[in-house]
Design an enzyme around this catalytic site. Structure first.
Site, PDB file in Angstrom:
ATOM      1  N   GLU A  67       0.822  -1.209   0.000  1.00 25.27           N
ATOM      2  CA  GLU A  67       0.000   0.000   0.000  1.00 25.27           C
ATOM      3  C   GLU A  67       0.855   1.258   0.000  1.00 25.27           C
ATOM      4  OE1 GLU A  67      -2.973   0.291  -0.682  1.00 25.27           O
ATOM      5  OE2 GLU A  67      -3.549  -1.814  -0.572  1.00 25.27           O
ATOM      6  N   TYR A 148      -6.668   6.822   3.744  1.00 29.17           N
ATOM      7  CA  TYR A 148      -6.768   5.790   2.716  1.00 29.17           C
ATOM      8  C   TYR A 148      -6.054   4.511   3.129  1.00 29.17           C
ATOM      9  CZ  TYR A 148      -5.439   2.730  -0.907  1.00 29.17           C
ATOM     10  OH  TYR A 148      -5.218   1.583  -1.578  1.00 29.17           O
ATOM     11  N   ASP A 166      -9.432   5.854  -2.872  1.00 29.94           N
ATOM     12  CA  ASP A 166      -8.262   6.284  -3.636  1.00 29.94           C
ATOM     13  C   ASP A 166      -8.729   6.897  -4.946  1.00 29.94           C
ATOM     14  OD1 ASP A 166      -9.155   4.070  -5.001  1.00 29.94           O
ATOM     15  OD2 ASP A 166      -7.154   3.510  -5.655  1.00 29.94           O
TER      16      ASP A 166
END
Length: 403
Positions: A67, A148, A166
């Site tokens: 991520e 996020y 996102d």
DNA sequence: AAGCCGGGGTG
DNA sequence: CACCCAGGCTT
């Protein structure tokens, strides 16, 4: 579900403007999940037998690393770097115990170097507390993990019913409901709508799959330009497609023009062929990364004579090389010149060090690497083409060099 | 809310 | 060329 407690009683029209507007309902998730089960991408950080790279339960360390690497970075760019990073730092303890120099060298070329600094700091915090937090709020406390990333890790690694928003999700939701308000302002409309997906049973049963299904939809079908609406599992549910405005959504507010800056860097080599390099300040542009010493980047071009006070060693015979190295940052265009000199054997000035070219060059950020082809003889070809695109059929002309 | 922070893929 | 990318942090 009732929103703001308004669902049960009809609202008199005269009062409607005063009361909070109901949050629009997103379409049923079933078709998207069915599509995902057929067409999902095979990615190194994705669990399952498809790759064999990550068998069994999701590993929070691997999800977290993916991520962070994927923040503002394409899947194609991350792929090879992810495997390399994981081989060098196999778990969070290994990363926590590594010196910053090693982490910086491994991150070189990926950009947004605050990510590497925060990654290192977060690894130390996680190792210190004996493991990753397993809630969105707990994850949000770690450096480099924002709204996020916390939601993404919570959903994918821990099965929490939350929807990370996102760029893909913004685009998909903006189109589904034909939201015309421009980003980033439209986020306050989009986020609550995306969250409502988790009111449905199917996403709630498999949150990690659902959020990755949204990512895959945005990456492969609901693309920024020329979306493949004919193949979309939600083609009958998309308001933008119904209106024929899908290619113009989401709208965005125009960004400011990029500034132009100029630099002049001094490359000294000692009799052993080593290079004189230094670390940039720990914060700010290219913070904590290696560089070739030079005059500060400023609005006006430098002449050699004018930049000489910024040379790392006094009294050398500096030769200005022909040509200009160019690099475009998000908010700035940079032109750099290179001066070279041979230096006698001796200690490096404070804050600098003599480094073997093979070690140093790989650890330089791309902007600084653009200077290397200007050296005489050239030290390298500059930034290497990406491994995922081996033949480089187009673009025979190298980036970053100007006559 | 806006600016800063990299670099590469893509049409 | 412009635009975009599994954004975060600071002011």
């Amino acid at each position: 579900m009732a929103v703001g407690g308004l669902a049960s009683a009809p609202v008199p029209p005269s009062l409607a403007p005063v009361l909070p507007a109901a949050i629009p309902t997103p379409p049923p998730a079933g078709p998207l999940l069915a599509w995902y089960d057929r067409h999902r991408r095979t990615l190194p950080w994705r669990a399952g037998p498809a790759t064999g790279a990550m068998p069994g339960e999701p590993d929070p360390y691997r999800i977290w690393l993916s991520e962070v690497m994927l923040q503002q970075t394409t899947v194609a760019a991350v792929g090879p770097r992810y495997a390399r990073f994981l081989a060098r730092f196999p778990d969070v303890q290994a990363l926590a115990e590594a010196p910053w120099e090693d982490v910086a060298a491994e991150w070189a070329g990926l950009g947004y170097y605050a990510r590497a600094r925060n990654l290192h700091a977060a690894a130390k915090a996680v190792a210190g507390r004996g493991g990753f937090p397993d809630t969105e709020a707990g994850l949000r406390e770690l450096p480099g993990i924002g709204a996020y990333t916390a939601a993404a890790i919570a959903a994918i690694a821990f099965g929490r019913p939350t929807v990370p928003v996102d760029g893909n999700v913004e685009r998909v939701v903006a189109r589904l409901l034909a939201i015309r308000e421009p980003l980033p302002g439209a986020r306050r409309l989009i986020a609550p709508i995306a969250a409502r997906f988790m009111e449905q049973a199917e996403p709630r049963a498999r949150p990690g799959d659902f959020v990755q299904a949204l990512f895959d939809l945005g990456a492969t079908l609901c693309t920024p330009r020329r979306p493949a609406c004919a193949l979309c599992p939600w083609r009958g549910d998309c308001e933008a497609q119904r209106q024929g405005i899908q290619e113009s959504l989401p709208a965005k507010t125009p960004k400011a023009a990029r500034k132009q800056r100029h630099g002049l860097h001094f490359l000294a080599r000692d009799p052993a062929g080593r290079l004189l390099l230094r670390h940039r300040p720990p914060e700010g542009l290219l913070g904590g990364m290696l560089e070739i010493p030079g005059a500060p980047w400023r609005e006006a071009p430098w002449s050699l004579e004018e930049a000489l006070p910024h040379a790392p060693l006094p009294g050398l015979a500096w030769a200005l090389r022909p040509g200009l190295a160019h690099h475009g940052f998000t908010h700035m265009d940079l032109d750099m010149r290179l001066a070279e000199a041979s230096a006698p054997a001796g200690p490096a000035p404070p804050g600098m060090g003599w480094m073997e070219p093979a070690v140093a060059l790989a650890a330089l950020p791309t902007a600084i690497r653009r200077l290397l082809p200007l050296a005489d003889p050239p030290l390298a070809e500059g930034p290497e083409p990406m491994a995922s695109r081996p033949s480089g059929a187009r673009g025979a002309r190298k980036k970053g060099i100007r006559a």
